[in-house]
Enzyme design. Structure first.
Site, PDB file in Angstrom:
ATOM      1  N   LYS A  18       0.835  -1.217   0.000  1.00  0.00           N
ATOM      2  CA  LYS A  18       0.000   0.000   0.000  1.00  0.00           C
ATOM      3  C   LYS A  18       0.865   1.262   0.000  1.00  0.00           C
ATOM      4  O   LYS A  18       0.685   2.144  -0.835  1.00  0.00           O
ATOM      5  CB  LYS A  18      -0.918   0.017   1.231  1.00  0.00           C
ATOM      6  CG  LYS A  18      -1.854  -1.177   1.308  1.00  0.00           C
ATOM      7  CD  LYS A  18      -2.779  -1.096   2.516  1.00  0.00           C
ATOM      8  CE  LYS A  18      -2.073  -1.214   3.858  1.00  0.00           C
ATOM      9  NZ  LYS A  18      -1.460  -2.535   4.115  1.00  0.00           N
ATOM     10  N   ARG A  94     -10.374  -0.135   8.712  1.00  0.00           N
ATOM     11  CA  ARG A  94      -9.755  -1.411   9.018  1.00  0.00           C
ATOM     12  C   ARG A  94     -10.676  -2.304   9.822  1.00  0.00           C
ATOM     13  O   ARG A  94     -10.274  -3.362  10.279  1.00  0.00           O
ATOM     14  CB  ARG A  94      -8.515  -1.147   9.850  1.00  0.00           C
ATOM     15  CG  ARG A  94      -7.213  -1.381   9.106  1.00  0.00           C
ATOM     16  CD  ARG A  94      -6.185  -1.570  10.182  1.00  0.00           C
ATOM     17  NE  ARG A  94      -4.889  -1.929   9.729  1.00  0.00           N
ATOM     18  CZ  ARG A  94      -4.044  -1.176   9.059  1.00  0.00           C
ATOM     19  NH1 ARG A  94      -4.395  -0.006   8.658  1.00  0.00           N
ATOM     20  NH2 ARG A  94      -2.836  -1.615   8.792  1.00  0.00           N
ATOM     21  N   ARG A 129      11.676  -5.360   5.158  1.00  0.00           N
ATOM     22  CA  ARG A 129      11.354  -3.944   4.992  1.00  0.00           C
ATOM     23  C   ARG A 129      12.219  -3.057   5.877  1.00  0.00           C
ATOM     24  O   ARG A 129      12.503  -3.371   7.019  1.00  0.00           O
ATOM     25  CB  ARG A 129       9.889  -3.680   5.336  1.00  0.00           C
ATOM     26  CG  ARG A 129       9.606  -2.174   5.444  1.00  0.00           C
ATOM     27  CD  ARG A 129       8.169  -1.820   5.486  1.00  0.00           C
ATOM     28  NE  ARG A 129       7.407  -2.655   6.398  1.00  0.00           N
ATOM     29  CZ  ARG A 129       6.093  -2.735   6.358  1.00  0.00           C
ATOM     30  NH1 ARG A 129       5.419  -2.066   5.441  1.00  0.00           N
ATOM     31  NH2 ARG A 129       5.473  -3.495   7.214  1.00  0.00           N
ATOM     32  N   ARG A 158      10.759  -1.347  11.513  1.00  0.00           N
ATOM     33  CA  ARG A 158       9.569  -1.088  12.337  1.00  0.00           C
ATOM     34  C   ARG A 158       9.458  -2.115  13.463  1.00  0.00           C
ATOM     35  O   ARG A 158       9.748  -3.288  13.266  1.00  0.00           O
ATOM     36  CB  ARG A 158       8.318  -1.139  11.458  1.00  0.00           C
ATOM     37  CG  ARG A 158       7.943   0.218  10.899  1.00  0.00           C
ATOM     38  CD  ARG A 158       6.922   0.140   9.818  1.00  0.00           C
ATOM     39  NE  ARG A 158       5.710  -0.584  10.185  1.00  0.00           N
ATOM     40  CZ  ARG A 158       4.622  -0.633   9.439  1.00  0.00           C
ATOM     41  NH1 ARG A 158       4.602   0.013   8.283  1.00  0.00           N
ATOM     42  NH2 ARG A 158       3.568  -1.322   9.813  1.00  0.00           N
ATOM     43  N   ARG A 169      -0.870  -9.573  12.845  1.00  0.00           N
ATOM     44  CA  ARG A 169      -1.465  -8.472  12.047  1.00  0.00           C
ATOM     45  C   ARG A 169      -2.244  -9.045  10.864  1.00  0.00           C
ATOM     46  O   ARG A 169      -3.309  -8.554  10.514  1.00  0.00           O
ATOM     47  CB  ARG A 169      -0.353  -7.545  11.540  1.00  0.00           C
ATOM     48  CG  ARG A 169       0.189  -6.615  12.630  1.00  0.00           C
ATOM     49  CD  ARG A 169       1.564  -6.081  12.278  1.00  0.00           C
ATOM     50  NE  ARG A 169       1.604  -5.283  11.077  1.00  0.00           N
ATOM     51  CZ  ARG A 169       2.715  -5.060  10.364  1.00  0.00           C
ATOM     52  NH1 ARG A 169       3.869  -5.582  10.754  1.00  0.00           N
ATOM     53  NH2 ARG A 169       2.664  -4.328   9.283  1.00  0.00           N
TER      54      ARG A 169
HETATM   55  P1  AP5 Z   1       4.801  -1.510   1.938  1.00  0.00           P
HETATM   56  O1  AP5 Z   1       4.509  -0.670   0.765  1.00  0.00           O
HETATM   57  O2  AP5 Z   1       5.499  -0.910   3.100  1.00  0.00           O
HETATM   58  O3  AP5 Z   1       3.480  -2.280   2.411  1.00  0.00           O
HETATM   59  P2  AP5 Z   1       2.186  -1.762   3.173  1.00  0.00           P
HETATM   60  O4  AP5 Z   1       1.024  -2.455   2.567  1.00  0.00           O
HETATM   61  O5  AP5 Z   1       2.180  -0.273   3.231  1.00  0.00           O
HETATM   62  O6  AP5 Z   1       2.455  -2.410   4.592  1.00  0.00           O
HETATM   63  P3  AP5 Z   1       2.233  -1.957   6.076  1.00  0.00           P
HETATM   64  O7  AP5 Z   1       2.903  -2.998   6.912  1.00  0.00           O
HETATM   65  O8  AP5 Z   1       2.642  -0.544   6.287  1.00  0.00           O
HETATM   66  O9  AP5 Z   1       0.729  -2.100   6.261  1.00  0.00           O
HETATM   67  P4  AP5 Z   1       0.009  -2.308   7.592  1.00  0.00           P
HETATM   68  O10 AP5 Z   1      -1.379  -2.250   7.105  1.00  0.00           O
HETATM   69  O11 AP5 Z   1       0.377  -3.487   8.368  1.00  0.00           O
HETATM   70  O12 AP5 Z   1       0.561  -1.101   8.477  1.00  0.00           O
HETATM   71  P5  AP5 Z   1       0.061   0.398   8.752  1.00  0.00           P
HETATM   72  O13 AP5 Z   1       1.240   1.253   8.698  1.00  0.00           O
HETATM   73  O14 AP5 Z   1      -1.130   0.729   7.949  1.00  0.00           O
HETATM   74  O15 AP5 Z   1       5.643  -2.765   1.411  1.00  0.00           O
HETATM   75  C1  AP5 Z   1       6.158  -3.727   2.280  1.00  0.00           C
HETATM   76  C2  AP5 Z   1       7.562  -4.194   1.835  1.00  0.00           C
HETATM   77  O16 AP5 Z   1       7.472  -4.886   0.591  1.00  0.00           O
HETATM   78  C3  AP5 Z   1       8.538  -3.039   1.587  1.00  0.00           C
HETATM   79  O17 AP5 Z   1       9.799  -3.424   2.005  1.00  0.00           O
HETATM   80  C4  AP5 Z   1       8.487  -2.833   0.067  1.00  0.00           C
HETATM   81  O18 AP5 Z   1       9.704  -2.324  -0.419  1.00  0.00           O
HETATM   82  C5  AP5 Z   1       8.219  -4.234  -0.443  1.00  0.00           C
HETATM   83  N1  AP5 Z   1       7.362  -4.229  -1.627  1.00  0.00           N
HETATM   84  C6  AP5 Z   1       6.261  -3.462  -1.852  1.00  0.00           C
HETATM   85  N2  AP5 Z   1       5.696  -3.735  -3.038  1.00  0.00           N
HETATM   86  C7  AP5 Z   1       6.469  -4.723  -3.603  1.00  0.00           C
HETATM   87  C8  AP5 Z   1       6.385  -5.470  -4.830  1.00  0.00           C
HETATM   88  N3  AP5 Z   1       5.403  -5.250  -5.733  1.00  0.00           N
HETATM   89  N4  AP5 Z   1       7.307  -6.415  -5.062  1.00  0.00           N
HETATM   90  C9  AP5 Z   1       8.299  -6.649  -4.148  1.00  0.00           C
HETATM   91  N5  AP5 Z   1       8.421  -5.995  -2.971  1.00  0.00           N
HETATM   92  C10 AP5 Z   1       7.505  -5.033  -2.689  1.00  0.00           C
HETATM   93  O19 AP5 Z   1      -0.439   0.237  10.275  1.00  0.00           O
HETATM   94  C11 AP5 Z   1       0.451  -0.038  11.321  1.00  0.00           C
HETATM   95  C12 AP5 Z   1      -0.289  -0.138  12.648  1.00  0.00           C
HETATM   96  O20 AP5 Z   1      -0.978   1.089  12.930  1.00  0.00           O
HETATM   97  C13 AP5 Z   1      -1.409  -1.196  12.711  1.00  0.00           C
HETATM   98  O21 AP5 Z   1      -0.909  -2.467  13.031  1.00  0.00           O
HETATM   99  C14 AP5 Z   1      -2.295  -0.614  13.830  1.00  0.00           C
HETATM  100  O22 AP5 Z   1      -1.768  -0.862  15.107  1.00  0.00           O
HETATM  101  C15 AP5 Z   1      -2.238   0.861  13.563  1.00  0.00           C
HETATM  102  N6  AP5 Z   1      -3.311   1.293  12.646  1.00  0.00           N
HETATM  103  C16 AP5 Z   1      -3.167   1.778  11.379  1.00  0.00           C
HETATM  104  N7  AP5 Z   1      -4.372   2.049  10.840  1.00  0.00           N
HETATM  105  C17 AP5 Z   1      -5.307   1.726  11.765  1.00  0.00           C
HETATM  106  C18 AP5 Z   1      -6.729   1.768  11.786  1.00  0.00           C
HETATM  107  N8  AP5 Z   1      -7.432   2.206  10.720  1.00  0.00           N
HETATM  108  N9  AP5 Z   1      -7.370   1.346  12.899  1.00  0.00           N
HETATM  109  C19 AP5 Z   1      -6.680   0.902  13.973  1.00  0.00           C
HETATM  110  N10 AP5 Z   1      -5.329   0.836  14.019  1.00  0.00           N
HETATM  111  C20 AP5 Z   1      -4.640   1.242  12.927  1.00  0.00           C
END
Ligand code: AP5
Length: 221
Positions: A18, A94, A129, A158, A169
């Protein structure tokens, strides 16, 4: 009439890509990126009241309570900037409750993108990552290594990117995915996110251009 700006939601499991795609979408379409994960991490690192409350949930890989996140999102999304340029909501809703809070204030996207990636790949992507705290850019030790030694030296991991936390997760994501998708069934576009990021992006662009065209037509009526 005036063409309404794009309103986009992007969803997918942890590490489905994402953040990576949002970086590219923002560059091309100029939307205001609202990532609840990024916003929360910023609150944590500046030690705000919200950050202090959110930290333990995030570190353990569980969801932060709805009221904290929902307030954050509704403030950003109703800002002038987002209204004028359009928005790209990443990581929200979410849970069914979060989706319902948006429906209650009549906030609906034009398109709901879901990045679909198999579990084994997700785990590998989380473990490899790294984040650049200076530019905010996302790297991967194998798939997308940093350009210079200087960047490599400052990369951070992270706290929720351990194998165990990724699994929990992922579990949380799966438990909520269906309920949220059913809210946006009519505008849902599932994309195979296991392909190279440029290929994934190309498909997203073609969907967004279609949506933009449809909005231009409506504005001519
Ligand atoms: P990356 O682009 O970083 O993936 P992402 O989908 O953004 O992953 P996240 O882990 O950030 O998502 P998440 O939903 O767990 O965390 P969030 O920050 O929202 O890519 C990942 C890796 O793969 C990178 O190294 C990249 O280089 C590589 N990659 C990407 N695309 C690729 C491809 N096509 N091919 C090869 N490699 C690739 O949330 C974190 C925390 O915040 C949650 O756990 C929760 O505690 C809290 N939180 C956030 N939102 C809410 C909500 N709405 N409600 C409650 N709690 C929340």
């Amino acid at each position: 009439g005036i063409v309404e700006p794009l309103k986009v939601m992007i969803s997918g499991a942890p590490a489905s890509g994402k953040g990576t795609q949002c970086e590219l979408i923002v560059k091309k379409f100029g939307l205001v990126h609202i990532s609840t994960g990024d916003l929360l991490r910023a609150e944590v690192s500046s030690g705000t009241e919200i950050g202090n409350k959110a930290k333990e949930y995030m570190d353990s890989g569980s969801l932060v309570p709805d009221e904290i996140v929902t307030a954050m999102v509704t403030t950003r999304i109703s800002g002038e900037d987002a209204k004028e340029k359009g928005w790209l909501l990443d990581g929200y809703p979410r849970s069914l409750e979060q989706a319902e809070s948006l429906e209650r204030i009549n906030l609906r996207p034009d398109i709901y993108i879901v990045l679909d990636v198999p579990d084994e790949i997700l785990i590998d992507r989380c473990i490899g990552r790294r984040l650049d705290p200076v530019t905010g850019k996302i790297y991967h030790l194998k798939n997308l290594p940093p350009e210079t030694e200087e960047i490599r030296a400052r990369l951070i991991t992270r706290s929720d990117d351990t194998k165990e936390k990724v699994k929990s997760r992922l579990e949380t994501f799966k438990n909520n995915a269906e309920a949220i998708s059913s809210t946006y069934m009519d505008i849902l576009k599932k994309i195979d996110g296991s392909r190279p990021k440029e290929v994934v992006f190309e498909e997203i662009v073609s969907f967004l251009l279609q949506v933009q065209k449809a909005k231009e037509k409506v504005s001519l009526l």
